[in-house]
Write a protein that holds these residues in place. Sequence first.
Motif, PDB file in Angstrom:
ATOM      1  N   SER A 127       1.368  -1.262   0.245  1.00 24.97           N
ATOM      2  CA  SER A 127      -0.361   0.056   0.183  1.00 24.97           C
ATOM      3  C   SER A 127       0.723   1.030  -0.056  1.00 24.97           C
ATOM      4  CB  SER A 127      -0.592   0.325   1.332  1.00 24.97           C
ATOM      5  OG  SER A 127      -1.541   1.459   1.300  1.00 24.97           O
ATOM      6  N   PHE A 149      -0.468  -3.658  -4.972  1.00 24.13           N
ATOM      7  CA  PHE A 149      -0.700  -2.890  -5.105  1.00 24.13           C
ATOM      8  C   PHE A 149      -2.616  -3.258  -3.974  1.00 24.13           C
ATOM      9  CE2 PHE A 149       0.930   0.828  -7.591  1.00 24.13           C
ATOM     10  CZ  PHE A 149       2.913   0.339  -7.207  1.00 24.13           C
ATOM     11  N   ARG A 153      -3.626   3.376  -6.114  1.00 22.13           N
ATOM     12  CA  ARG A 153      -2.953   2.613  -7.136  1.00 22.13           C
ATOM     13  C   ARG A 153      -2.182   4.483  -7.719  1.00 22.13           C
ATOM     14  NH1 ARG A 153      -6.449   1.909 -10.801  1.00 22.13           N
ATOM     15  NH2 ARG A 153      -8.100   0.545  -9.263  1.00 22.13           N
ATOM     16  N   VAL A 161      -4.093  -3.459  -8.724  1.00 21.36           N
ATOM     17  CA  VAL A 161      -4.678  -3.116  -8.348  1.00 21.36           C
ATOM     18  C   VAL A 161      -6.154  -4.044  -7.540  1.00 21.36           C
ATOM     19  CG1 VAL A 161      -5.608  -0.404  -6.936  1.00 21.36           C
ATOM     20  CG2 VAL A 161      -3.601  -0.575  -8.188  1.00 21.36           C
ATOM     21  N   ASP A 322      -6.608  -6.229 -12.366  1.00 21.05           N
ATOM     22  CA  ASP A 322      -7.593  -5.097 -10.895  1.00 21.05           C
ATOM     23  C   ASP A 322      -8.098  -5.599 -10.179  1.00 21.05           C
ATOM     24  OD1 ASP A 322      -5.392  -3.079 -12.262  1.00 21.05           O
ATOM     25  OD2 ASP A 322      -6.902  -1.842 -11.914  1.00 21.05           O
TER      26      ASP A 322
END
Length: 347
Positions: A127, A149, A153, A161, A322
Amino acid sequence: MASRPKATILDIAREAGVSKSTVSLVLQGSDLIRPETALKVRKAIEDVGYVYNRGAANLRKAHSNVIGMVINDLTNPFFAEMAVGMERVFQSAGIVPFIANTAENPVRQEEVLKSLMEQGVAGLIVSPARGTTPGAFRRIEMAGLPIVFTMRRLPESRIPVIAPDNHRGAWLATAHLIGKGHHRLAFFGGSSDLVVYHERLGGFREACEALGIAKRDTLVVEGETSRKGGIACLETAFAMAEPPTAALCFNDAVAFGVMLALRKRGLEPGADFAVVGFDDVIEAQHYMPALTSVAVDSAGLGERAAHVMLRMIQSRTTRAEDHIGAVNLVVRDSCGPHRRAGMGDAA
């Protein structure tokens, strides 16, 4: 997309135009190499994306069973809950999670990432800290190391992400406040260097526009994403001639700070000023009054990130889709009753 082959000492030697033994001596920090040669080798190391692995045991394995979890702020209950979700999945898969807190410091983050790569981790869940640039992860991507992540993002980054639907969550929360009869609204906390800030602020603004709230009746106050930040945001808002009567906060920590600041003024959250948080951390339901918040399933997002990482490792890839998680508004007491026309302003 399959990951690129990891760079070797031979690749560095070719790039720098030196022997393998020279490269090895530079990696070991030897004083036998001339400074200009060492500089040329270090540039080649950066250019080919080589990562020096200190874990000798890992050189004999297909991959390590350690995954790095690099979190921007473990003092925020949301990120702690998310980390627990990740750990639960890794533990059942026989993976050892190594967790590090960067305290929103990009320099500390860089040190942690470098150390984890040198120790030969199998993958990274990050993060990103505030102020992180996309280039900060270039070396990791070049090394072919899986990375995911969570929550945040980076602009123009192709790293997958895992995050909630921030825009929709903010829209739902703002619509709820307007439905309660509030016509002067604020957005408290967060900063413009975060993509997630723009997503949540965008949902707030879009709902206001769609539901008839004039731009002059909205207030945006940037601030720290903490209780301290919430206190400062409320003080800024109440210094205005016509302060707002309700606020959507960047996260629950900011909302808790806003409620503390209201009480210091002798005002009651909910009855005198409506407050909505974002994240729905465990503490939200136990606060007095209980906090209305956008639920994002923090532990579930952590579990999803862990599962995505395991699939990337097993498939030997650095690519994944994502994931934008569903959100819903959990209505509690911090918004108070419906605001009647002509009610006096909070002051």
